[in-house]
Design a protein around this motif. Structure first.
Motif, PDB file in Angstrom:
ATOM      1  N   ILE A   1       0.661  -1.248  -0.003  1.00 12.27           N
ATOM      2  CA  ILE A   1       0.190  -0.101   0.080  1.00 12.27           C
ATOM      3  C   ILE A   1       0.842   1.227   0.030  1.00 12.27           C
ATOM      4  O   ILE A   1       0.512   2.420  -0.603  1.00 12.27           O
ATOM      5  CB  ILE A   1      -1.019   0.041   0.916  1.00 12.27           C
ATOM      6  N   VAL A   2       2.093   1.197   0.662  1.00 14.77           N
ATOM      7  CA  VAL A   2       2.915   2.497   0.693  1.00 14.77           C
ATOM      8  C   VAL A   2       3.394   2.560  -0.650  1.00 14.77           C
ATOM      9  O   VAL A   2       3.568   3.621  -1.226  1.00 14.77           O
ATOM     10  CB  VAL A   2       3.967   2.172   1.625  1.00 14.77           C
ATOM     11  N   LYS A   3       3.801   1.456  -1.529  1.00 10.51           N
ATOM     12  CA  LYS A   3       4.463   1.371  -2.821  1.00 10.51           C
ATOM     13  C   LYS A   3       3.229   2.150  -3.615  1.00 10.51           C
ATOM     14  O   LYS A   3       3.836   2.860  -4.620  1.00 10.51           O
ATOM     15  CB  LYS A   3       4.946  -0.106  -3.142  1.00 10.51           C
ATOM     16  N   VAL A   4       2.256   1.641  -3.516  1.00 10.48           N
ATOM     17  CA  VAL A   4       1.288   2.177  -4.427  1.00 10.48           C
ATOM     18  C   VAL A   4       0.785   3.712  -4.368  1.00 10.48           C
ATOM     19  O   VAL A   4       0.688   4.380  -5.201  1.00 10.48           O
ATOM     20  CB  VAL A   4      -0.411   1.424  -4.447  1.00 10.48           C
TER      21      VAL A   4
ATOM     22  N   VAL B   1      -8.363  -4.011  -8.854  1.00 17.49           N
ATOM     23  CA  VAL B   1      -9.351  -3.800  -7.796  1.00 17.49           C
ATOM     24  C   VAL B   1      -8.523  -3.217  -6.639  1.00 17.49           C
ATOM     25  O   VAL B   1      -9.054  -2.404  -5.806  1.00 17.49           O
ATOM     26  CB  VAL B   1     -10.037  -4.949  -7.740  1.00 17.49           C
ATOM     27  N   ARG B   2      -7.565  -3.970  -6.217  1.00 19.93           N
ATOM     28  CA  ARG B   2      -6.689  -3.722  -5.134  1.00 19.93           C
ATOM     29  C   ARG B   2      -6.109  -2.404  -4.950  1.00 19.93           C
ATOM     30  O   ARG B   2      -6.263  -1.565  -4.190  1.00 19.93           O
ATOM     31  CB  ARG B   2      -5.597  -4.697  -4.878  1.00 19.93           C
ATOM     32  N   ILE B   3      -5.683  -1.806  -6.192  1.00 25.40           N
ATOM     33  CA  ILE B   3      -5.212  -0.472  -6.044  1.00 25.40           C
ATOM     34  C   ILE B   3      -6.125   0.592  -6.090  1.00 25.40           C
ATOM     35  O   ILE B   3      -5.844   1.725  -5.456  1.00 25.40           O
ATOM     36  CB  ILE B   3      -4.232  -0.260  -7.570  1.00 25.40           C
TER      37      ILE B   3
ATOM     38  N   PHE C   1       7.541  -1.123 -15.783  1.00 33.26           N
ATOM     39  CA  PHE C   1       6.461  -1.579 -16.248  1.00 33.26           C
ATOM     40  C   PHE C   1       5.139  -1.565 -15.108  1.00 33.26           C
ATOM     41  O   PHE C   1       4.188  -1.293 -15.086  1.00 33.26           O
ATOM     42  CB  PHE C   1       6.267  -2.967 -16.625  1.00 33.26           C
ATOM     43  N   ASP C   2       5.587  -1.670 -13.941  1.00 39.60           N
ATOM     44  CA  ASP C   2       4.605  -1.868 -12.717  1.00 39.60           C
ATOM     45  C   ASP C   2       4.281  -0.342 -12.359  1.00 39.60           C
ATOM     46  O   ASP C   2       3.252  -0.023 -12.040  1.00 39.60           O
ATOM     47  CB  ASP C   2       5.441  -2.209 -11.564  1.00 39.60           C
ATOM     48  N   VAL C   3       5.276   0.578 -12.718  1.00 38.11           N
ATOM     49  CA  VAL C   3       4.721   2.141 -12.264  1.00 38.11           C
ATOM     50  C   VAL C   3       3.539   2.485 -13.332  1.00 38.11           C
ATOM     51  O   VAL C   3       2.807   3.067 -13.001  1.00 38.11           O
ATOM     52  CB  VAL C   3       6.222   3.092 -12.561  1.00 38.11           C
ATOM     53  N   VAL C   4       3.976   2.004 -14.715  1.00 38.86           N
ATOM     54  CA  VAL C   4       2.959   2.584 -15.829  1.00 38.86           C
ATOM     55  C   VAL C   4       1.826   1.777 -15.464  1.00 38.86           C
ATOM     56  O   VAL C   4       0.420   2.449 -15.600  1.00 38.86           O
ATOM     57  CB  VAL C   4       3.651   2.330 -17.072  1.00 38.86           C
ATOM     58  N   LYS C   5       1.710   0.430 -15.060  1.00 39.65           N
ATOM     59  CA  LYS C   5       0.470   0.008 -14.748  1.00 39.65           C
ATOM     60  C   LYS C   5      -0.264   0.481 -13.617  1.00 39.65           C
ATOM     61  O   LYS C   5      -1.410   0.637 -13.708  1.00 39.65           O
ATOM     62  CB  LYS C   5       0.811  -1.726 -14.363  1.00 39.65           C
ATOM     63  N   SER C   6       0.382   0.994 -12.596  1.00 42.72           N
ATOM     64  CA  SER C   6      -0.206   1.502 -11.385  1.00 42.72           C
ATOM     65  C   SER C   6      -1.017   3.045 -11.884  1.00 42.72           C
ATOM     66  O   SER C   6      -2.070   3.353 -11.469  1.00 42.72           O
ATOM     67  CB  SER C   6       0.661   1.760 -10.428  1.00 42.72           C
ATOM     68  N   LYS C   7      -0.101   3.764 -12.503  1.00 42.08           N
ATOM     69  CA  LYS C   7      -0.705   4.858 -13.374  1.00 42.08           C
ATOM     70  C   LYS C   7      -2.057   4.614 -14.109  1.00 42.08           C
ATOM     71  O   LYS C   7      -2.857   5.491 -13.901  1.00 42.08           O
ATOM     72  CB  LYS C   7       0.337   5.647 -14.043  1.00 42.08           C
TER      73      LYS C   7
ATOM     74  N   CYS D   1       1.097   6.289 -21.711  1.00 47.74           N
ATOM     75  CA  CYS D   1       1.771   6.541 -20.251  1.00 47.74           C
ATOM     76  C   CYS D   1       3.099   6.452 -20.123  1.00 47.74           C
ATOM     77  O   CYS D   1       3.790   7.428 -19.329  1.00 47.74           O
ATOM     78  CB  CYS D   1       1.124   5.396 -19.425  1.00 47.74           C
ATOM     79  N   PHE D   2       3.942   5.656 -20.677  1.00 45.22           N
ATOM     80  CA  PHE D   2       5.417   5.957 -20.672  1.00 45.22           C
ATOM     81  C   PHE D   2       5.859   7.006 -21.247  1.00 45.22           C
ATOM     82  O   PHE D   2       6.673   7.670 -20.585  1.00 45.22           O
ATOM     83  CB  PHE D   2       5.852   4.782 -21.722  1.00 45.22           C
ATOM     84  N   GLY D   3       5.157   7.735 -22.206  1.00 47.45           N
ATOM     85  CA  GLY D   3       5.761   9.000 -22.872  1.00 47.45           C
ATOM     86  C   GLY D   3       5.379  10.079 -21.954  1.00 47.45           C
ATOM     87  O   GLY D   3       6.204  10.815 -21.824  1.00 47.45           O
TER      88      GLY D   3
END
Length: 304
Positions: free
Chosen positions: A40-43, A139-141, A237-243, A261-263
């Motif tokens: 949860i801190v990471k997200v 859902v979790r995010i 990839f995980d950062v982009v997924k979270s965004k 999102c990457f751009g």
């Protein structure tokens, strides 16, 4: 006689897969219980600029939302991640045995996998897993990042699934970010399994013992190192997924595609933008991955 042998092999393979699935489920439960507070801190760090550090984020969450906030949205991953890790180990075991059978048919008859094959088996496991990990993590995010108290958007996991699916249907709503999830899972689990198998095989060869004789503390340590490698290989990839999975819908949507999102991340934040939150993620990875592999290996040895 040949048909009987093939039938026996098929039943043996099915039993091995069932064992892999069961051991993976046990490891998945351990993974969630150990890792949820770190996650949860990471997200929050990945999706907000309100926290200058992981420690500040943790303190703020505790002060404003209480200790139980570190386990917000746990029911979904507890059920779902157990299934995800079960699929990971089941798919990896199946792919490994397929490679072993293919290798055995060659001239030298050795069933040993090359490390490229370990990576491929792990990547296969990650892609197989992405079918359910994508919506579960979405859902979790959403639950982890929603406002606290009366302003919250979702009453729980099922309400979140319903509301996400109402936006542009299941595929574009609930499965938002699935393309980048597949890329992340392939790189992550290819690296995860490769690193663990390499370290286990190296230890067994160096000490002239069977893999099953590698001590539990070493299994945990090697599993922890594999967890560090997993995130280093897949974190952007995980950062982009979270965004993408915390983005708005309709006119509130910032990111149209994974590439967009990457751009945008590169233009606004530079390379550092793809590594926000890596500190607590690596801190989390060691105990979580160590616990996962330790539990899976112990379960496999117990039911062997």
């Amino acid at each position: 006689m040949g048909d009987a042998a093939q039938d026996l092999d098929a039943r043996g393979g099915a039993l091995d897969t069932a064992k892999d699935l069961f051991a993976g489920a046990a490891g998945g439960i351990a993974q969630v219980l150990i890792g949820q507070p770190f996650d949860i801190v990471k997200v929050r760090l990945q999706t907000s600029t309100a926290y200058p550090s992981a420690l500040t984020a943790a303190r703020t969450i505790y002060a404003h939302e209480g200790a139980l906030a570190f386990y917000k949205g746990t029911l979904t991953p507890l059920l779902g991640i157990g299934a995800c890790v079960s699929i990971q180990f089941g798919a990896f075991g199946w792919a490994r045995r397929a490679f072993e059978a293919s290798n055995a048919s060659h001239a030298n008859g050795s069933r040993e996998l090359g490390y490229g094959q370990y990576f491929a088996a792990g990547a296969f496991a990650g892609v197989a897993n992405s079918v359910i990990s994508g919506p579960i993590e979405h859902v979790r995010i959403r639950l982890q990042t929603q406002p606290h108290g009366a302003a919250r958007l979702y009453a729980g996991p099922l309400d979140c699934v319903r509301k996400l699916s109402a936006h542009e249907g299941v595929l574009r709503g609930l499965y938002r970010g699935e393309a980048v999830t597949i890329w992340r899972e392939a790189f992550a689990y290819g690296t995860w399994f490769l690193t663990f198998e390499y370290l286990m095989n190296l230890d067994a060869a160096r000490n002239k013992i069977q893999r099953s004789e590698v001590p539990a503390y070493k299994v945990a340590f090697y599993g922890g190192l594999a967890g560090e490698a997993l995130w280093l290989a897949s974190y952007p990839f995980d950062v982009v997924k979270s965004k993408m999975q915390t983005d708005g819908f309709g006119s509130d949507m910032k990111y149209k595609t994974m590439r967009d999102c990457f751009g945008q991340t590169w233009r606004k934040e530079g390379a550092r933008g793809f590594w926000k939150g890596i500190g607590p993620t690596l801190l989390r990875a060691m105990p979580v991955s160590a616990g996962t592999f330790a539990v899976v290996e112990a379960t496999m040895r117990a039911i062997a």
